[in-house]
Design an enzyme around this catalytic site. Structure first.
Site, mmCIF file in Angstrom:
data_model
loop_
_atom_site.group_PDB
_atom_site.id
_atom_site.type_symbol
_atom_site.label_atom_id
_atom_site.label_comp_id
_atom_site.label_asym_id
_atom_site.label_seq_id
_atom_site.Cartn_x
_atom_site.Cartn_y
_atom_site.Cartn_z
ATOM 1 N N GLN A 255 58.133 22.863 125.393
ATOM 2 C CA GLN A 255 57.010 21.936 125.253
ATOM 3 C C GLN A 255 57.087 20.818 126.274
ATOM 4 O OE1 GLN A 255 54.387 22.350 123.004
ATOM 5 N NE2 GLN A 255 53.593 20.903 124.478
ATOM 6 N N HIS A 258 55.452 21.051 129.773
ATOM 7 C CA HIS A 258 53.989 21.033 129.924
ATOM 8 C C HIS A 258 53.540 19.874 130.807
ATOM 9 C CE1 HIS A 258 51.813 24.145 127.854
ATOM 10 N NE2 HIS A 258 52.574 24.043 126.788
ATOM 11 N N GLU A 322 51.040 19.072 116.711
ATOM 12 C CA GLU A 322 50.273 20.214 117.220
ATOM 13 C C GLU A 322 51.015 21.518 116.897
ATOM 14 O OE1 GLU A 322 48.601 21.818 121.544
ATOM 15 O OE2 GLU A 322 50.216 20.361 121.467
ATOM 16 N N HIS A 323 52.300 21.555 117.236
ATOM 17 C CA HIS A 323 53.160 22.698 116.922
ATOM 18 C C HIS A 323 54.301 22.226 116.033
ATOM 19 C CE1 HIS A 323 51.605 23.293 121.104
ATOM 20 N NE2 HIS A 323 51.315 24.488 120.638
ATOM 21 N N ASP A 356 51.857 30.602 121.998
ATOM 22 C CA ASP A 356 51.181 30.213 123.242
ATOM 23 C C ASP A 356 50.617 31.420 123.973
ATOM 24 O OD1 ASP A 356 51.502 27.520 122.987
ATOM 25 O OD2 ASP A 356 53.110 27.321 124.449
ATOM 26 N N HIS A 415 8.684 14.970 97.487
ATOM 27 C CA HIS A 415 9.641 16.010 97.118
ATOM 28 C C HIS A 415 9.266 16.595 95.744
ATOM 29 C CE1 HIS A 415 12.112 14.554 100.410
ATOM 30 N NE2 HIS A 415 13.058 15.450 100.139
#
Length: 429
Positions: A255, A258, A322-323, A356, A415
């Protein structure tokens, strides 16, 4: 890398804070580019390609010849690997299709919901330090399964005006032909507003740097849908005495590479696990091709010892990663404690890399704590759910009085009248 031992709950928010950047000046720059693209279309797009990417583009759309050349240049082993990923991603998203179920809520009143594809979608595929052809698989496959009529792909070219060959190979593999050599903010603007060459879309998907993320949020504010709010990528790992420190370090580094603004968090049951992982990190980072980036990301990392497992997962749910990797013999049972996460990886042989690329799940996920309220991309992301109802005479008689009473209580006479005149007509016959 800072290590915290059983931190008090009132410190968690500060402890788990993501890297913070001053976005005020960033937003002003992005607004100027978006407005220029909105007003001047392709001319502005080409101007920014020259300014930011150092490339003079005559044609923005990738030609059929360029796609053919790209297909021929991709290694056969990579093509085989992509085929496996494509097959698994397709299987996972195919089963997300919903069948239409009609329900008669009361005699004469039938209701149902139908998923209808968003007609025009735009996919942004980053092409900077790491051209993410895997993201095109993750976005393009569900878009095609959903039945989106027009799929537009924007991805930057190199300084020679060439788009990454593997990105083009993947595009043709899943049947996407509208590919444009546009990156950055100008790509988001082109898809949001449309130009002579680039079609306007209804929803924009895809990750990107801070500029791209900011652009997506700005066009979203002006009425263009986006997949989700997103920021720098992140992972959290829970490790107990059964974990493998070598595996855990590898997951954290996968990670961290990245980007320098990525964040990794390790929550361990004992201090000795942290020590073992730190030792492995030093060994593994030294041999990475992107070690400079990974080391910068590690500077934003947090190593936290939580001896109580329930408190550990309470902290992880507060972080909403996220993960989330659960490195434990007891991972499946522990996964029941997870309520906030983009995607969860269970056990010692479930690295984030699997998700991924090739396990089948989607890797486009909420970051920055948005997993508390947002889901990752799925087939649902590419459809709208339209509800239908059909009433016959018996149906309007069965619920008509309830509607009249409720409408009158809200002071909405028209209505009420829409029902009353129908009931009168029925009573005549």
């Amino acid at each position: 890398m800072e290590v915290y031992i059983n931190p008090e709950k009132n410190t968690w928010q500060q402890l788990l804070q993501r890297p913070v950047f001053d976005t005020s000046s960033l937003e002003e720059k992005v607004k100027i580019i978006l407005q220029d693209v909105k007003l001047n279309g392709d001319t502005a797009v080409k101007k920014y390609a020259a300014q930011f990417d150092g490339v003079e583009l005559n044609e923005l759309k990738v030609s059929a010849k360029e796609i053919e050349e790209a297909i021929a240049s991709v290694d056969d082993n990579l093509k085989a690997a992509i085929a496996i990923a494509k097959n698994n991603i397709t299987k996972f998203h195919e089963v997300q299709k919903e069948t239409v179920t009609k329900i008669e809520t009361v005699n004469g009143v039938v209701c149902w919901r139908k998923a209808v594809a968003i007609e025009k979608v735009g996919l942004y595929i980053p092409g900077g330090t790491a051209p993410l052809f895997s993201t095109l698989l993750m976005l393009g496959i569900p878009a095609t399964i959903a039945g989106c009529k027009e799929i537009v792909v924007c991805t930057p070219s190199d300084k020679n005006g060439k788009v990454n060959a593997v990105v083009l190979y993947v595009a043709q593999l899943i049947g996407i032909k509208n590919i444009y050599k546009i990156g950055g903010v100008q790509a988001i603007g082109a898809m949001a507003y449309g130009t002579v060459v680039v079609p306007k879309v209804y929803k924009i998907f895809g990750p990107g740097n801070q500029y791209v993320t900011c652009a997506k949020q700005l066009v979203n504010a002006s009425g263009i849908a986006i997949d989700m709010p997103a920021g720098p990528s992140e992972v959290a790992v829970y490790a107990d005495a059964s974990s493998n420190a070598t595996f855990v370090a590898a997951d954290l580094l996968s990670q961290a590479e990245h980007g320098a603004d990525s964040q990794v968090v390790l929550v361990a049951s004992t201090a000795s696990i942290v020590t073992a992982v730190e030792s492995e990190l030093k060994k593994q980072v030294a041999v990475l091709s992107r070690n400079t980036i990974a080391e910068k990301a590690l500077a934003n990392s947090r190593f936290i010892v939580m001896e109580n497992v329930d408190a550990a997962f309470e902290l992880l749910n507060e972080y909403a990663p996220e993960h989330l990797i659960i490195a434990s013999d007891n991972a499946l049972q522990l996964s029941e404690k997870v309520i906030n996460a983009g995607s969860v990886f269970i056990g010692h042989y479930s690295p984030e890399s699997a998700g991924d690329y090739a396990s089948g799940t989607n890797h486009t996920l909420p970051t920055n704590g948005y997993a508390k309220a947002y889901s990752g991309v799925s087939l649902d992301s590419f459809v709208k759910k339209i509800t239908f109802q059909q009433l016959n005479a018996a149906g309007i008689q069965n619920i008509g009085n309830a509607v009249e009473v409720m409408a009158a209580a809200e002071g909405l006479d028209a209505h009420k009248n829409a029902v009353t005149i129908r009931l009168k007509e029925i009573n005549k016959s």
